[in-house]
Design an enzyme around this catalytic site. Sequence first.
Site, PDB file in Angstrom:
ATOM      1  N   GLU A  85     -18.411  -5.689  -7.616  1.00  0.00           N
ATOM      2  CA  GLU A  85     -19.306  -5.451  -6.472  1.00  0.00           C
ATOM      3  C   GLU A  85     -19.631  -6.743  -5.733  1.00  0.00           C
ATOM      4  O   GLU A  85     -20.754  -6.985  -5.295  1.00  0.00           O
ATOM      5  CB  GLU A  85     -20.566  -4.703  -6.911  1.00  0.00           C
ATOM      6  CG  GLU A  85     -20.212  -3.284  -7.347  1.00  0.00           C
ATOM      7  CD  GLU A  85     -21.397  -2.358  -7.436  1.00  0.00           C
ATOM      8  OE1 GLU A  85     -22.351  -2.516  -6.642  1.00  0.00           O
ATOM      9  OE2 GLU A  85     -21.368  -1.476  -8.294  1.00  0.00           O
ATOM     10  N   GLY A  86     -18.609  -7.572  -5.599  1.00  0.00           N
ATOM     11  CA  GLY A  86     -18.726  -8.853  -4.908  1.00  0.00           C
ATOM     12  C   GLY A  86     -18.883  -9.995  -5.874  1.00  0.00           C
ATOM     13  O   GLY A  86     -19.884 -10.091  -6.582  1.00  0.00           O
TER      14      GLY A  86
END
Length: 379
Positions: free
Chosen positions: A363-364
């Site tokens: 998620e990044g």
Amino acid sequence: MDFTLTEEQIMIRDAARDFARNELLPGVIERDEKQEFPHEQIRKMGELGFLGMMTDPKYGGGGMDTVSYVLAMEEISKIDASASVVMSVNNSLVCWGLETFGTEEQKQKYLVPLAMGEIIGAFCLSEPEAGSDATSQKTTAIDKGDHYIVNGTKNWITNGGTASVYLVICQTDVEKGHKGINALIIEKDTEGFVVGPKENKLGIRGSDTHSLMFNNVKVPKENRIGEDGFGFKFAMKTLAGGRIGIAAQALGIASGAYELALQYSKERKAFGKEISKHQAIAFKLADMATEIEVARLLCLKAACDKDEHNNYDQSGAMAKLYAAEMAMRNTVEAVQIHGGYGFVKEYHVERLMRDAKITQIYEGTSEIQKIVISRALLK
């Protein structure tokens, strides 16, 4: 500023803590060892409302605030990050994305069973050549009038083999770049949709991570989320909230490791006294507790921003960056405090250390969070 939790928030936190200790802790080492998805535990989480916490009750959810969600995520993650990532994806990415941007028909058909925990969902953005560079989507969705034909591959998909509903980011018009990307809802049993083998991972080994292949998959136009070309914006807005969930997961992993290390330091003796009474260990515990509290406050700040409808891009990215980096440092220290016992599975901390690593990546990545933060600062 008011740092006092409400009675409802305390009740939710305590319910998550009890569930984690009573339902997730038994067998968690064996599930990690055998890479077993916690089917029964996830079913119970759904029944208790942990899979649709923030969804409006009219769609089968709990209608809770983001602060309550963060509190519950921390408690679940202290014990089993493989279960908490299912909870994070279903709540932050799938349910929130559908409720915020989906049509009423999509909500009734997909959101209701997802929020009630009857089924689980997956969010499909990453590809073999499009991880951090999410604009480089190679999965295509060719417009055929009343439907799309989807071809391509998605990588590292959480809930990849157990989900029933997949939110898939695809490129429809290459000439338009990121403005030519769409988000489509694809059901698991759709013809041409193939789930690849389960990944053999370093951590969160009970989590169900797969590659997905789409071979001329026909998707009706009514399964597109938002207007044509909205897909990239949908992915970015959804991931901004997802980062708060993963920040809370990292916080929980670190907090769980710290609690184990603290307890062990009071029991283990060296040179005639408990190791907690040696300054070398006491100072480690002080640093760990301080960093965990910093991460907790960052997570709660981001959650408050979301609840108060403020922009939470920066605060969410800060929470995720700090909590993930802190979780890696503190789980390593927890293993060190345990000494040789920390290196064996039965003491849990080596698993928490392995689980912590992924929070710096999915998620990044931490590097991407720094891009998000610096762009916000320089605007």
